[in-house]
Design a protein around this motif. Structure first.
Motif, short mmCIF file in Angstrom:
data_model
loop_
_atom_site.label_atom_id
_atom_site.label_comp_id
_atom_site.label_asym_id
_atom_site.label_seq_id
_atom_site.Cartn_x
_atom_site.Cartn_y
_atom_site.Cartn_z
N ARG A 76 0.84 -1.20 0.00
CA ARG A 76 0.00 0.00 0.00
C ARG A 76 0.87 1.25 0.00
O ARG A 76 0.54 2.26 -0.60
CB ARG A 76 -0.93 0.01 1.21
CG ARG A 76 -1.91 1.17 1.18
CD ARG A 76 -3.06 1.00 2.12
NE ARG A 76 -3.95 -0.09 1.80
CZ ARG A 76 -4.92 -0.05 0.88
NH1 ARG A 76 -5.09 1.01 0.15
NH2 ARG A 76 -5.69 -1.10 0.69
N ASP A 77 2.01 1.18 0.68
CA ASP A 77 2.92 2.32 0.74
C ASP A 77 4.33 1.84 0.43
O ASP A 77 4.84 0.95 1.12
CB ASP A 77 2.87 2.94 2.14
CG ASP A 77 3.61 4.26 2.23
OD1 ASP A 77 4.66 4.42 1.57
OD2 ASP A 77 3.14 5.14 2.97
N PRO A 78 4.97 2.39 -0.58
CA PRO A 78 6.32 1.93 -0.94
C PRO A 78 7.35 2.17 0.16
O PRO A 78 8.43 1.58 0.14
CB PRO A 78 6.65 2.72 -2.21
CG PRO A 78 5.67 3.83 -2.27
CD PRO A 78 4.48 3.44 -1.47
N LEU A 79 7.05 2.99 1.16
CA LEU A 79 7.97 3.22 2.25
C LEU A 79 8.17 1.97 3.12
O LEU A 79 9.14 1.88 3.87
CB LEU A 79 7.50 4.39 3.12
CG LEU A 79 7.64 5.77 2.48
CD1 LEU A 79 7.02 6.84 3.38
CD2 LEU A 79 9.09 6.09 2.19
N VAL A 80 7.26 1.00 2.99
CA VAL A 80 7.44 -0.27 3.71
C VAL A 80 8.77 -0.91 3.30
O VAL A 80 9.47 -1.48 4.13
CB VAL A 80 6.25 -1.22 3.47
CG1 VAL A 80 6.53 -2.62 4.00
CG2 VAL A 80 4.99 -0.65 4.11
N LYS A 81 9.11 -0.78 2.04
CA LYS A 81 10.39 -1.32 1.55
C LYS A 81 11.55 -0.67 2.30
O LYS A 81 12.48 -1.35 2.74
CB LYS A 81 10.52 -1.07 0.05
CG LYS A 81 11.78 -1.61 -0.57
CD LYS A 81 11.79 -1.39 -2.07
CE LYS A 81 13.04 -1.96 -2.70
NZ LYS A 81 13.03 -1.83 -4.15
N ASP A 82 11.49 0.64 2.49
CA ASP A 82 12.53 1.35 3.24
C ASP A 82 12.58 0.88 4.69
O ASP A 82 13.65 0.70 5.27
CB ASP A 82 12.30 2.86 3.19
CG ASP A 82 12.41 3.44 1.80
OD1 ASP A 82 13.03 2.80 0.91
OD2 ASP A 82 11.84 4.53 1.57
N LEU A 83 11.40 0.69 5.28
CA LEU A 83 11.33 0.22 6.66
C LEU A 83 12.01 -1.14 6.82
O LEU A 83 12.76 -1.37 7.77
CB LEU A 83 9.87 0.13 7.12
CG LEU A 83 9.64 -0.39 8.53
CD1 LEU A 83 10.17 0.60 9.55
CD2 LEU A 83 8.16 -0.64 8.75
N LEU A 84 11.76 -2.05 5.87
CA LEU A 84 12.38 -3.37 5.92
C LEU A 84 13.90 -3.27 5.77
O LEU A 84 14.65 -4.00 6.42
CB LEU A 84 11.79 -4.28 4.85
CG LEU A 84 10.31 -4.63 5.03
CD1 LEU A 84 9.78 -5.35 3.79
CD2 LEU A 84 10.08 -5.45 6.28
N GLN A 85 14.35 -2.35 4.93
CA GLN A 85 15.80 -2.16 4.75
C GLN A 85 16.43 -1.60 6.02
O GLN A 85 17.52 -2.01 6.41
CB GLN A 85 16.08 -1.26 3.55
CG GLN A 85 15.75 -1.92 2.23
CD GLN A 85 15.83 -0.96 1.05
OE1 GLN A 85 15.79 0.25 1.20
NE2 GLN A 85 15.91 -1.54 -0.15
#
Length: 111
Positions: A76-85
């Motif tokens: 839903r939010d591409p920032l989830v990818k950043d959070l996982l990184q």
């Protein structure tokens, strides 16, 4: 910080609090996928993957869009990818710290 924001954060992190859900999010970080694709990549039963996707959907972390008879899931939010990184970097930092501690214990051991 207001209570509603704190509650949102708590609910959001609860949604991430399962290894399979984290793996699903990692896969979706690479691109949209169907349940069958996720199932094949994880090597798990479809019902288990569907169950975890339902939790992620209910917490608005992912969404599904229908393409014919197939539902394609997306973050839903591409920032989830950043959070996982960032979470991986935190893990790596802890790992480096643990290795350093073990090495210092080994070199200071008089035996």
């Amino acid at each position: 910080m207001n209570y509603e924001l704190q509650q949102f954060k708590a609910d959001f992190f609860k949604a991430l609090a399962h290894p399979m859900r984290i793996r699903i999010l990692e896969l979706l970080s690479e691109g949209d996928k169907s349940v069958n694709e996720i199932q094949a990549l994880i090597g798990s039963e479809g019902s288990a993957v569907s169950q975890q996707l339902a939790i992620l959907r209910s917490k608005n972390v992912v969404y599904g869009s229908k393409e014919g008879t197939t539902v394609i899931y997306s973050l839903r939010d591409p920032l989830v990818k950043d959070l996982l990184q960032v979470a991986k970097r935190i893990f790596d930092n802890h790992l480096v710290g643990a290795i350093s501690l073990l090495e210092s214990m080994r070199t200071s051991d008089p035996t």
